[in-house]
Design a protein around this motif. Sequence first.
Motif, mmCIF file in Angstrom:
data_model
loop_
_atom_site.group_PDB
_atom_site.id
_atom_site.type_symbol
_atom_site.label_atom_id
_atom_site.label_comp_id
_atom_site.label_asym_id
_atom_site.label_seq_id
_atom_site.Cartn_x
_atom_site.Cartn_y
_atom_site.Cartn_z
ATOM 1 N N THR A 86 6.614 -6.188 6.870
ATOM 2 C CA THR A 86 7.744 -6.981 8.122
ATOM 3 C C THR A 86 6.887 -7.967 8.848
ATOM 4 O O THR A 86 7.492 -8.997 9.174
ATOM 5 C CB THR A 86 7.805 -5.664 8.837
ATOM 6 N N TYR A 107 11.747 -8.262 -0.059
ATOM 7 C CA TYR A 107 10.364 -8.388 -0.943
ATOM 8 C C TYR A 107 10.081 -7.207 -1.725
ATOM 9 O O TYR A 107 10.589 -5.838 -1.613
ATOM 10 C CB TYR A 107 9.279 -8.694 0.295
ATOM 11 N N ARG A 122 -1.554 5.833 -2.212
ATOM 12 C CA ARG A 122 -2.591 4.986 -2.785
ATOM 13 C C ARG A 122 -3.229 3.894 -1.890
ATOM 14 O O ARG A 122 -2.434 3.921 -0.773
ATOM 15 C CB ARG A 122 -1.697 4.306 -4.088
ATOM 16 N N GLY A 304 8.530 3.183 -0.726
ATOM 17 C CA GLY A 304 7.399 3.293 -1.604
ATOM 18 C C GLY A 304 7.758 3.468 -3.000
ATOM 19 O O GLY A 304 8.124 4.436 -3.509
#
Length: 426
Positions: A86, A107, A122, A304
């Motif tokens: 963001t 995106y 991760r 995610g």
Amino acid sequence: MRSTDWLPVQGMSDIAAPEVFLWQELESRARRIFRLYEIEEIRTPLIERRDLFDRALGESADVVRKEMYAFADRGGRQLALRPEGTAGVMRHVAGRAGRGAGHRLFYLGPMFRAERPQAGRRRQFHQAGVEFLGPPDPVADAECIALQVHLLREWGLEGFTVRVNTRGAREDHAAVSDGIRAALGPRLDDLCPDCRVRAGSNPLRVLDCKQPRCGDLVETLPPVTAWMKPGAAEYLEDVLALLDRLGVSATRAPRLVRGLDYYRQTIWEIAHDALGAQDALSGGGRYEIDAAGQTIGGVGFAIGLERVLLALGAAGVRPERFRRPPDAWIVCAGEGLAPQALPVLQDLRAKGVACGADWTGRSLKAQMRAAGRSGAAYAVVLGEEEFRRGAARLKRLSDGAQADVPLAELHQAVMNECNAFRGHPG
Ligand code: HAM
């Protein structure tokens, strides 16, 4: 070479076959959905100036304080690998006159956080994110949440829950912090060590601490709207009523706070049971961000992708299913024929036929096995005899049916059959 040198850096992964087939599928479905909502793609750099994140996310946010990959480059500039998308998008928007209210951007790409790696957490992970620019408006917030649910369904996910709360307007922030601080004051010793610090610096963050002792205490606090002006609760109710009209089921989560400082008004999280401790599939909310001397407002979310893959895996989705086999496989029936076969192969590709071949000089039988393994619909067998006649032996791999086809008609023959295959609903 040490035996572990082939491993990527801890917490980061190579994404290769077969998993990559599912990644490609998710990305292409996401692009299709984003088009339905008139959202343009943006690709910002992976590295930004560090102070962009310090200011936008808040210096007390865990993401900034503990998890950012920050470093000085050779020129001494303070930089960071982006921990989220963001802030960079808002930096871009601040520099482009006319890119403000009404613009919608998406995106897809990697983000970096130095967290302790575990399933679903991760150090390099990937987000699909969306930002709708514009002033506070329950309609935009409801549309943004509905889009997210649409996308998750398009990806084949079920069994997730949408939890919604409010952070109130900018002017509510101090009253909420003071209210929580005052309520926690006499009971600081009951909090975990981190929350004892948070209670002073950023008391809102105590509300979403995962430690059971803090959770028990937080349960006894009033909902955050109790310290806000009435407008905040009304705004939230408007969003929830709209979601209801859209058939999107969402529950109130009065203790949800979200970890980033830029949020105002509506915030939400989407959780999935299959994810265990890291159950947030996605998070989002309305925000105000100071970037490049301007305050930019909008509403957005990020999902995610590693967690989406975990949830799909738990539902039995196998990535192999999304592999796209070639239409045809070139097989040389005889030694030294590759230089003659290559132009045939390139001609087929130029005409839109996806073709594989194996130049490692293996036997005819081994090449036919490779053709079968590739999943191609056809083997195109080329031997001395075929080349003399300007033809190829086309073998349909599903049933072994064969025909001699002139080279000039080869692409048509393959395409007809492959299109027939593709067009078949099964
Ligand atoms: P976030 O909640 O920090 O929000 O991250 C969004 C999602 O990214 C999480 O729900 C989770 O699925 C995934 N995620 C975060 N950290 C990790 C990690 N270490 N490993 C794997 N997955 C992770 C944001 O990033 C905001 N920028 C979202 C937003 C956009 N709000 C408004 N616009």
